[in-house]
Write a protein that holds these residues in place. Structure first.
Motif, mmCIF file in Angstrom:
data_model
loop_
_atom_site.group_PDB
_atom_site.id
_atom_site.type_symbol
_atom_site.label_atom_id
_atom_site.label_comp_id
_atom_site.label_asym_id
_atom_site.label_seq_id
_atom_site.Cartn_x
_atom_site.Cartn_y
_atom_site.Cartn_z
ATOM 1 N N ASN A 3 0.798 -1.218 0.000
ATOM 2 C CA ASN A 3 0.000 0.000 0.000
ATOM 3 C C ASN A 3 0.839 1.280 0.000
ATOM 4 O O ASN A 3 0.778 2.080 0.940
ATOM 5 N N ASP A 52 -1.910 10.325 -3.888
ATOM 6 C CA ASP A 52 -2.877 9.883 -2.886
ATOM 7 C C ASP A 52 -3.188 10.991 -1.892
ATOM 8 O O ASP A 52 -4.207 10.929 -1.207
ATOM 9 N N ARG A 129 -9.154 5.840 1.227
ATOM 10 C CA ARG A 129 -9.182 4.534 0.567
ATOM 11 C C ARG A 129 -10.318 3.678 1.108
ATOM 12 O O ARG A 129 -10.993 2.978 0.352
#
Length: 254
Positions: A3, A52, A129
């Motif tokens: 991740n 992100d 997420r």
């Protein structure tokens, strides 16, 4: 690397941007930090390689951090954005919240601030997420719900009455009731024939007690008359309602 988290650090001071990137990557091995020395370049990088999370300064020439945030939010409403600034005031914080900032952090002296920033970035990305996964699960479930060939209805109980929250197209077709007609009303008032209220009440009690129904035979009313069904269900974890799935067996051979 499990991740990985791509972070875009935007600051018109290139030395501070590089220092922030270095400390963030040291603090968390999941981070891969890219820097930009202007919001305009930041927007280009977001378009080319969406990160992100964005970490942005406030005071920058041409476009400040709030204006940059608003520009980002035009296309990416769910991208985590942390305003990391040396200019702190209630007005700036209020404007940032109004523009949809994810978090707000004051720059301070010393290296401890980077540990705090790294933690904020990690939490923001993990939450984003998780929300995206939840949205995808909901989308897939809605698709499954709509495509089921068996009439299916979702109900929630209010004063022991099963109130319809949604029905699938198969329910509309088989029972003959439009969703707009039946949603927010009692399911039993539409589909339980006269004289069968007691049996329906027992089923409601079982559902509210969290019990599953496996192929219970029932007679239910449609706009074309009474038909026989096998009833199954899936109950909410808190027993406040669930899904009823009907299989029409009226024409089955004895």
């Amino acid at each position: 690397m499990p991740n990985p988290i791509r972070v875009l650090c935007v600051d018109d001071d290139p030395d501070f941007a590089d220092l922030t990137a270095t400390y963030l990557e040291r603090r968390n091995g999941r981070f891969a930090v890219e820097t930009a020395t202007s919001p305009e370049r930041g927007l280009d990088l977001i378009e080319e390689r969406p990160p992100d999370c964005v970490v942005s300064d406030y005071e920058m020439p041409g476009m400040n951090g709030i204006e940059f945030l608003r520009a980002v939010r035009e296309d990416r409403s769910d991208l985590p954005f942390i305003l990391y600034t040396g200019k702190g005031s209630e007005e700036v914080a209020s404007d940032a919240i109004s523009a949809g900032v994810t978090d707000y952090l004051r720059k301070q002296s010393g290296t401890h601030q980077y540990a705090v920033l790294a933690n904020r970035v990690s939490n923001a990305v993990d939450q984003a997420r998780a929300e995206r996964r939840l949205q995808e699960e909901r989308r897939r479930f809605q698709l499954l719900f709509e495509r089921l060939t068996q009439p299916t209805v979702e109900v929630e109980y209010e004063d022991d009455e099963p109130i319809v929250r949604r029905v699938n197209p198969a329910f509309e077709e088989v029972f003959g009731y439009e969703a707009s007609e039946i949603v927010d009303d009692s399911l039993d008032a539409y589909i339980v024939p006269p004289g069968r209220e007691e049996g329906a009440s027992r089923i409601n009690q079982r559902v509210q007690a969290g019990e599953g129904l496996e192929s219970v035979e029932v007679v239910r009313r449609t706009t074309e008359g009474d038909r026989e069904f096998l009833l199954q269900n899936a109950v909410y974890d808190d027993d406040s309602g669930g899904f009823a799935i009907y299989t029409d067996v009226t024409d089955r051979e004895a």
